[in-house]
Write an enzyme that holds these catalytic residues in place. Structure first.
Site, mmCIF file in Angstrom:
data_model
loop_
_atom_site.group_PDB
_atom_site.id
_atom_site.type_symbol
_atom_site.label_atom_id
_atom_site.label_comp_id
_atom_site.label_asym_id
_atom_site.label_seq_id
_atom_site.Cartn_x
_atom_site.Cartn_y
_atom_site.Cartn_z
ATOM 1 N N ARG A 51 16.093 15.816 40.371
ATOM 2 C CA ARG A 51 16.797 16.841 41.129
ATOM 3 C C ARG A 51 15.889 17.787 41.883
ATOM 4 N NH1 ARG A 51 20.097 15.312 37.875
ATOM 5 N NH2 ARG A 51 18.309 15.373 36.520
ATOM 6 N N THR A 52 14.888 18.311 41.182
ATOM 7 C CA THR A 52 14.104 19.371 41.817
ATOM 8 C C THR A 52 13.380 18.817 43.038
ATOM 9 O OG1 THR A 52 13.880 20.436 39.691
ATOM 10 C CG2 THR A 52 12.412 21.190 41.415
ATOM 11 N N LYS A 80 -8.240 11.150 39.668
ATOM 12 C CA LYS A 80 -9.702 11.021 39.833
ATOM 13 C C LYS A 80 -10.417 12.275 39.338
ATOM 14 C CE LYS A 80 -9.171 8.449 44.135
ATOM 15 N NZ LYS A 80 -9.363 8.579 45.584
ATOM 16 N N ARG A 101 5.172 21.038 40.803
ATOM 17 C CA ARG A 101 5.565 20.947 39.386
ATOM 18 C C ARG A 101 4.358 20.433 38.616
ATOM 19 N NH1 ARG A 101 10.931 18.457 36.827
ATOM 20 N NH2 ARG A 101 11.619 20.455 37.631
ATOM 21 N N HIS A 129 10.830 28.153 35.544
ATOM 22 C CA HIS A 129 11.383 27.234 36.543
ATOM 23 C C HIS A 129 12.247 28.068 37.482
ATOM 24 C CE1 HIS A 129 12.982 23.836 38.501
ATOM 25 N NE2 HIS A 129 13.316 23.076 37.473
HETATM 26 C C1 NCD Z 1 14.931 20.996 34.115
HETATM 27 C C2 NCD Z 1 13.430 21.088 34.017
HETATM 28 O O1 NCD Z 1 12.715 20.312 34.643
HETATM 29 O O2 NCD Z 1 12.975 21.998 33.321
HETATM 30 N N1 NCD Z 1 15.333 20.039 35.036
HETATM 31 C C3 NCD Z 1 15.571 20.425 36.318
HETATM 32 O O3 NCD Z 1 14.677 20.769 37.046
HETATM 33 N N2 NCD Z 1 16.840 20.494 36.719
HETATM 34 C C4 NCD Z 1 15.604 20.827 32.811
HETATM 35 C C5 NCD Z 1 15.168 19.696 31.930
HETATM 36 O O4 NCD Z 1 14.314 18.892 32.295
HETATM 37 O O5 NCD Z 1 15.719 19.616 30.844
#
Ligand code: NCD
Length: 306
Positions: A51-52, A80, A101, A129
């Protein structure tokens, strides 16, 4: 130049503007269709995501911009031995804005300190997040009509669940928000959130173990997955993973207008039968994630659309 590391980087007024912009984007998408023409977003994902990453990419494409990036550490020069600081210096030559991320807490901050372009924290380890929180705030405000005067139950892995840590930080700034923290003993909220955020701000909250006890008083139930990848051993995960399962029977204990949210991905903690309950809002929440990321990109790139 502005970065986004935590939802607290925006004042409440700035958040209001951002959410207003997201609502306007939802209502008038064509107005924004070329707003970022010629601009590039880099998605630097050292950890899995559906999703993100894709909602960031969809957001930039919806704005008429383009995207580049990588979706695992293995396919980048991290394999590397390149540092995050060096990577972002180079990416700054290729793109106008980056979403990162990383499994290490603080990695996006290190990137922001070495970057020539705005950096967005798209999740750093078990820490924060912020863009999920923007999504959650937009969902709550759009569907409930308010961000204050709510009782919200946060249920599941409150220890490692970074979305919960960010959401608590953001919601304490609104009036009369009550938190019910629902978790097994071993997955309670970390001390840095309980002491430094909740207690320090005289925030009303309680910690309970049984979901059934909390349900009747909630306006919002925010379910989370047990974060398997952050456990030290698999046995502990297996013992914890099905501690909470929200099903139709439990939903009968909840108010008729309670809203169920989940950042997704779901494993077993919400039974699929709940998806048909009108109170289930988690797929709608995913849709709001695109609008709010569009609003964020416009804001950080200082693009004005009249
Ligand atoms: C969340 C995350 O990555 O922290 N996912 C997301 O970005 N919607 C929640 C999760 O992974 O449980």
């Amino acid at each position: 130049m502005r970065h986004l590391m935590s939802p607290m980087d925006f004042s409440v007024e700035e958040l209001d503007h951002l959410l207003d912009l997201a609502n306007d984007i939802e209502a008038n998408p064509e107005k924004y269709a070329h707003a970022c023409a010629g601009k590039k977003l880099a998605t630097l994902f050292y950890e899995p995501s559906t999703r993100t990453r894709l909602s960031f990419e969809a957001a930039m494409l919806n704005l008429g911009g383009s995207v580049l990036g990588f979706s695992s550490a293995d396919s980048s020069s991290a394999a590397k031995g390149e540092s995050v600081a060096d990577t972002i210096r180079v990416i700054s030559c290729y793109a106008d804005i980056a979403a990162m991320r990383h499994p290490k807490e603080g990695a996006p901050r290190v990137a922001s300190l070495n970057s020539g372009i705005p950096v967005i924290n798209a999740g750093d380890g078990g820490h924060q997040h912020p863009t999920q929180t923007l999504t959650d705030l937009l969902t709550i405000r759009s569907l409930k009509g308010r961000l204050g005067n709510i009782t919200i139950g946060l249920c599941g892995d409150l220890k490692f669940g970074r979305t919960v840590h960010s959401l608590i930080g953001a919601l304490i700034r609104y009036p009369n928000v009550k938190f019910v923290l629902i978790s097994p003993e071993e997955l309670r909220i970390p001390d840095y959130v309980r002491d430094d955020v909740l207690i320090k701000n005289n925030q009303e909250f309680k910690e309970v173990i049984r979901l059934e006890d909390a349900l009747p008083e909630l306006d919002i139930l925010y379910m989370t997955r047990v974060q398997r990848e952050r456990f030290f051993n698999e046995e502990d995960y297996v013992r914890m993973k099905d501690f909470y399962i929200l099903d139709s029977q439990k939903m009968e204990l909840a108010p008729k207008d309670m809203m169920v949210l989940h950042p997704l991905p779901r494993v077993n903690e919400i039974s699929v039968e709940v998806d048909n309950d009108p109170r289930a809002a988690y797929f709608k929440q995913a849709q709001y994630g695109v609008y709010v990321r569009m609003a964020l990109i416009l804001t950080l790139l200082e693009v004005k659309v009249c």
